[in-house]
Design a protein around this motif. Sequence first.
Motif, PDB file in Angstrom:
ATOM      1  N   PRO A  72       0.983  -1.273  -0.153  1.00 54.81           N
ATOM      2  CA  PRO A  72       0.169  -0.044  -0.029  1.00 54.81           C
ATOM      3  C   PRO A  72       0.803   1.348  -0.001  1.00 54.81           C
ATOM      4  CG  PRO A  72      -0.221  -1.043   1.944  1.00 54.81           C
ATOM      5  CD  PRO A  72       0.547  -1.930   1.251  1.00 54.81           C
ATOM      6  N   PHE A  73       2.071   1.264   0.621  1.00 52.61           N
ATOM      7  CA  PHE A  73       2.922   2.325   0.395  1.00 52.61           C
ATOM      8  C   PHE A  73       3.916   2.447  -0.543  1.00 52.61           C
ATOM      9  CE2 PHE A  73       4.094  -1.242   3.226  1.00 52.61           C
ATOM     10  CZ  PHE A  73       5.218  -1.711   2.706  1.00 52.61           C
ATOM     11  N   LEU A  74       3.575   1.425  -1.754  1.00 50.74           N
ATOM     12  CA  LEU A  74       4.557   1.848  -2.914  1.00 50.74           C
ATOM     13  C   LEU A  74       3.739   2.436  -3.995  1.00 50.74           C
ATOM     14  CD1 LEU A  74       6.416  -1.582  -3.176  1.00 50.74           C
ATOM     15  CD2 LEU A  74       7.436   0.679  -3.185  1.00 50.74           C
ATOM     16  N   PRO A  75       4.002   3.671  -4.516  1.00 45.98           N
ATOM     17  CA  PRO A  75       3.315   3.981  -5.773  1.00 45.98           C
ATOM     18  C   PRO A  75       2.993   2.883  -6.791  1.00 45.98           C
ATOM     19  CG  PRO A  75       5.130   5.663  -5.208  1.00 45.98           C
ATOM     20  CD  PRO A  75       5.286   4.158  -4.347  1.00 45.98           C
ATOM     21  N   ARG A  76       1.943   2.935  -7.413  1.00 45.80           N
ATOM     22  CA  ARG A  76       1.547   1.800  -8.358  1.00 45.80           C
ATOM     23  C   ARG A  76       2.613   1.869  -9.463  1.00 45.80           C
ATOM     24  NH1 ARG A  76      -3.479  -0.651  -9.547  1.00 45.80           N
ATOM     25  NH2 ARG A  76      -2.561  -2.452 -10.776  1.00 45.80           N
ATOM     26  N   ALA A  77       2.933   0.452  -9.719  1.00 45.88           N
ATOM     27  CA  ALA A  77       3.788   0.256 -10.597  1.00 45.88           C
ATOM     28  C   ALA A  77       3.518  -1.125 -11.336  1.00 45.88           C
ATOM     29  CB  ALA A  77       5.390  -0.080  -9.807  1.00 45.88           C
ATOM     30  N   PHE A  78       4.112  -0.935 -12.647  1.00 42.27           N
ATOM     31  CA  PHE A  78       3.828  -1.950 -13.698  1.00 42.27           C
ATOM     32  C   PHE A  78       5.335  -2.585 -14.145  1.00 42.27           C
ATOM     33  CE2 PHE A  78       0.373   0.529 -13.210  1.00 42.27           C
ATOM     34  CZ  PHE A  78      -0.677  -0.238 -13.150  1.00 42.27           C
ATOM     35  N   ARG A  79       5.683  -3.740 -14.290  1.00 39.41           N
ATOM     36  CA  ARG A  79       6.899  -4.391 -14.763  1.00 39.41           C
ATOM     37  C   ARG A  79       6.780  -4.286 -16.449  1.00 39.41           C
ATOM     38  NH1 ARG A  79      10.679  -8.427 -12.939  1.00 39.41           N
ATOM     39  NH2 ARG A  79       9.279  -8.424 -10.998  1.00 39.41           N
ATOM     40  N   LEU A  80       7.754  -3.913 -16.999  1.00 41.05           N
ATOM     41  CA  LEU A  80       7.723  -3.972 -18.605  1.00 41.05           C
ATOM     42  C   LEU A  80       8.693  -5.101 -19.195  1.00 41.05           C
ATOM     43  CD1 LEU A  80       7.599  -0.125 -19.337  1.00 41.05           C
ATOM     44  CD2 LEU A  80       5.635  -1.835 -19.423  1.00 41.05           C
ATOM     45  N   PRO A  81       8.237  -5.878 -20.123  1.00 44.76           N
ATOM     46  CA  PRO A  81       6.936  -5.584 -21.025  1.00 44.76           C
ATOM     47  C   PRO A  81       5.899  -6.230 -20.674  1.00 44.76           C
ATOM     48  CG  PRO A  81       8.345  -6.936 -22.217  1.00 44.76           C
ATOM     49  CD  PRO A  81       9.014  -6.601 -20.791  1.00 44.76           C
ATOM     50  N   SER A  82       6.105  -7.279 -19.506  1.00 38.50           N
ATOM     51  CA  SER A  82       5.126  -8.230 -19.159  1.00 38.50           C
ATOM     52  C   SER A  82       3.780  -7.671 -18.694  1.00 38.50           C
ATOM     53  CB  SER A  82       5.538  -9.110 -17.948  1.00 38.50           C
ATOM     54  OG  SER A  82       5.829  -8.342 -16.946  1.00 38.50           O
ATOM     55  N   PHE A 131      -0.708  -1.806 -17.338  1.00 37.14           N
ATOM     56  CA  PHE A 131      -0.337  -0.161 -17.330  1.00 37.14           C
ATOM     57  C   PHE A 131      -1.136   0.410 -18.390  1.00 37.14           C
ATOM     58  CE2 PHE A 131       2.199   2.893 -19.394  1.00 37.14           C
ATOM     59  CZ  PHE A 131       2.071   4.034 -18.509  1.00 37.14           C
ATOM     60  N   LEU A 132      -1.280   0.069 -19.410  1.00 40.51           N
ATOM     61  CA  LEU A 132      -2.254   0.993 -20.357  1.00 40.51           C
ATOM     62  C   LEU A 132      -3.541   1.193 -19.725  1.00 40.51           C
ATOM     63  CD1 LEU A 132      -0.771  -0.128 -23.612  1.00 40.51           C
ATOM     64  CD2 LEU A 132      -0.357   2.107 -22.498  1.00 40.51           C
ATOM     65  N   GLU A 133      -4.135   0.093 -19.322  1.00 41.55           N
ATOM     66  CA  GLU A 133      -5.321   0.183 -18.960  1.00 41.55           C
ATOM     67  C   GLU A 133      -5.642   0.945 -17.558  1.00 41.55           C
ATOM     68  OE1 GLU A 133      -8.682  -2.778 -16.855  1.00 41.55           O
ATOM     69  OE2 GLU A 133      -7.260  -3.697 -17.863  1.00 41.55           O
ATOM     70  N   TYR A 134      -4.687   0.872 -16.512  1.00 45.03           N
ATOM     71  CA  TYR A 134      -4.585   1.744 -15.607  1.00 45.03           C
ATOM     72  C   TYR A 134      -4.246   3.383 -15.797  1.00 45.03           C
ATOM     73  CZ  TYR A 134      -3.003   3.699 -11.012  1.00 45.03           C
ATOM     74  OH  TYR A 134      -3.077   4.520  -9.895  1.00 45.03           O
ATOM     75  N   ASP A 165       9.001   3.701 -23.335  1.00 41.95           N
ATOM     76  CA  ASP A 165       9.330   2.373 -24.097  1.00 41.95           C
ATOM     77  C   ASP A 165       8.691   1.203 -23.403  1.00 41.95           C
ATOM     78  OD1 ASP A 165      10.509   0.370 -25.583  1.00 41.95           O
ATOM     79  OD2 ASP A 165      12.664   0.854 -24.764  1.00 41.95           O
ATOM     80  N   LEU A 166       7.653   0.805 -23.791  1.00 46.81           N
ATOM     81  CA  LEU A 166       6.744  -0.325 -23.461  1.00 46.81           C
ATOM     82  C   LEU A 166       7.362  -1.744 -23.393  1.00 46.81           C
ATOM     83  CD1 LEU A 166       3.173   1.177 -24.366  1.00 46.81           C
ATOM     84  CD2 LEU A 166       4.188   1.295 -22.143  1.00 46.81           C
ATOM     85  N   ASN A 167       8.248  -1.799 -24.643  1.00 48.35           N
ATOM     86  CA  ASN A 167       9.118  -3.005 -24.712  1.00 48.35           C
ATOM     87  C   ASN A 167      10.446  -3.168 -23.935  1.00 48.35           C
ATOM     88  OD1 ASN A 167       6.848  -3.850 -26.505  1.00 48.35           O
ATOM     89  ND2 ASN A 167       7.653  -2.514 -27.973  1.00 48.35           N
ATOM     90  N   SER A 168      10.684  -2.184 -23.215  1.00 48.17           N
ATOM     91  CA  SER A 168      12.006  -2.196 -22.508  1.00 48.17           C
ATOM     92  C   SER A 168      12.025  -3.209 -21.254  1.00 48.17           C
ATOM     93  CB  SER A 168      12.205  -0.823 -21.656  1.00 48.17           C
ATOM     94  OG  SER A 168      13.457  -0.851 -20.895  1.00 48.17           O
ATOM     95  N   ASN A 169      13.129  -4.306 -21.255  1.00 48.72           N
ATOM     96  CA  ASN A 169      13.378  -5.136 -20.458  1.00 48.72           C
ATOM     97  C   ASN A 169      13.753  -4.730 -19.361  1.00 48.72           C
ATOM     98  OD1 ASN A 169      12.136  -7.569 -21.795  1.00 48.72           O
ATOM     99  ND2 ASN A 169      13.904  -7.335 -23.302  1.00 48.72           N
ATOM    100  N   ASP A 170      13.716  -5.368 -18.208  1.00 52.25           N
ATOM    101  CA  ASP A 170      14.536  -5.218 -16.892  1.00 52.25           C
ATOM    102  C   ASP A 170      14.038  -3.488 -16.480  1.00 52.25           C
ATOM    103  OD1 ASP A 170      16.107  -5.594 -14.715  1.00 52.25           O
ATOM    104  OD2 ASP A 170      17.766  -4.761 -15.381  1.00 52.25           O
TER     105      ASP A 170
END
Length: 516
Positions: A159-169, A174-177, A205-210
Amino acid sequence: MKSNSESEAPEKLDNETKLSGNCTKLLSLKTIPLGTVMLFLAATVGTGILIELLPHYAKIISERNSFNVTTHKSPHERFYSIYSTSPTEEHLVHVVDVLNRFGYKRVELNENWDLLWAHDYPFRVFPHLKNLEAHQFVNHLPGCGYLTNKVDLCTTKLPFLPRAFRLPSQRDAFLEYASAHPEALFVQKHNEHRHIKVRSISDIDLNSNDSFVQEFIENPFLVDGHKFDIGVYVVITSVNPLRVYIYHGDVLFRYCPEKYYPFDAEIEDKYVVGDNYLPTWEVPSLRKYYNSYGGSMRASFEAYVRDQAMDPSKIWPQVENIIRTTILSKEEDLIDSLRRYRRHNFFDLLRFDLFIDENLEVHLMEANMSPNLSSAHFKQNTLLYEQVLYSVFNLVGIRPVSQIGDNRNAVSEIIAADKNLATGLNKCAYNDCDKSCNKEECSLCLPCISGTEYEWLQRAHDEHLHRVDMKRIFPKPINDIQTFDIDAEARNLSIKNAWITRWFFNKCQYDRTWCM
């Protein structure tokens, strides 16, 4: 001259012949049942086995009260070694200096060291760390990357982490949020923590790894218009059962060199803390508290918050809860990583970086392995880093050689004897725990604990006595013993964590210094 084994051989042969003859006579007597003969033989063999095992059992009992015993020829010698892939050691100056002041001598990595201080993750490079000697300690935990890998940590749902999304998986999520929150701003971060910048959706860059994309908190608390982050030094001294401490002497405050408003995403110095950060002693409203009145970074900041008619005391319980919850969320991964190691002689010094919004709500940014302890950029940070190291070393048992004495085992027995570890005596007696350990109420009674559990309590006791400026945050501090619900606290913990938490609670009941 014949060897002892050779001189004893005829006597053994005579004894065996006599025994064989006696057995033949016994078997020839019809009045003695065969079962009696077999019982006699079994008793003879069993006695021999018992005599053979008694010395080993005595050794196990004698080792119950020992830990961290070195095997150096000279009791006054302690050694450390350093592992770093960096071409220079500027970042290790204070580590080396404090260890030298403690009387430790530096040796090569392939020599018999007591402490391995690894700036880089050592476990892939040195497989022999799976079989440490009893006196050897390493300043990292196997699997600590579960906490310090920025992608893994920031994409954990806390709950204390700003919302984040791993890319590209997690691109689609992310786009929906982002579509549902058109007003939100985002930053794209890589695991190496470089090139952080607020970007529009089209520039990510939505296809960036790591890498990952994270929501940007737009309402930071400002000091004289400057955004800042805080670095809290954290030490994990044990896993399963877990023990965690924070450095309580001060907190590292780093201010952005440019004022936050008017906000401009193209000017990163407005919202990203870099190596050229603005230190406390150069922030106008903090100078008088830090320079004139000798306040710490934390105390100077708290004075400023009170000047704004706000209460800074609400910040630090949040900080402790964030650190505690984050480590607990990764504990199973740490436990799994440790399974492959014979001895768990590890500790880890981390720095948790957090920031505070305008409502004094605290948010987690990241946790850093091998945090920067170099004062090359700001000499004024020397005292902070040296005091952190002094507290950490004392906490984990790395102390000035003159204090260790000739027999470290004897010293440990004086400091942490049975009477120092025993708790809940009335409960133990009521449940007859000296006769049977089958009841749950007996789990902390000395007659019922194992040698390993005894060692855990010894180390916890030793840490408590040598905390210096470290504060325990797990097991959770007990602010009010009268209202603290130990059953509720233990209910959601693992068996071992609940066990050590109850021990600290028992200690706190009779000595309030154990509550915190």
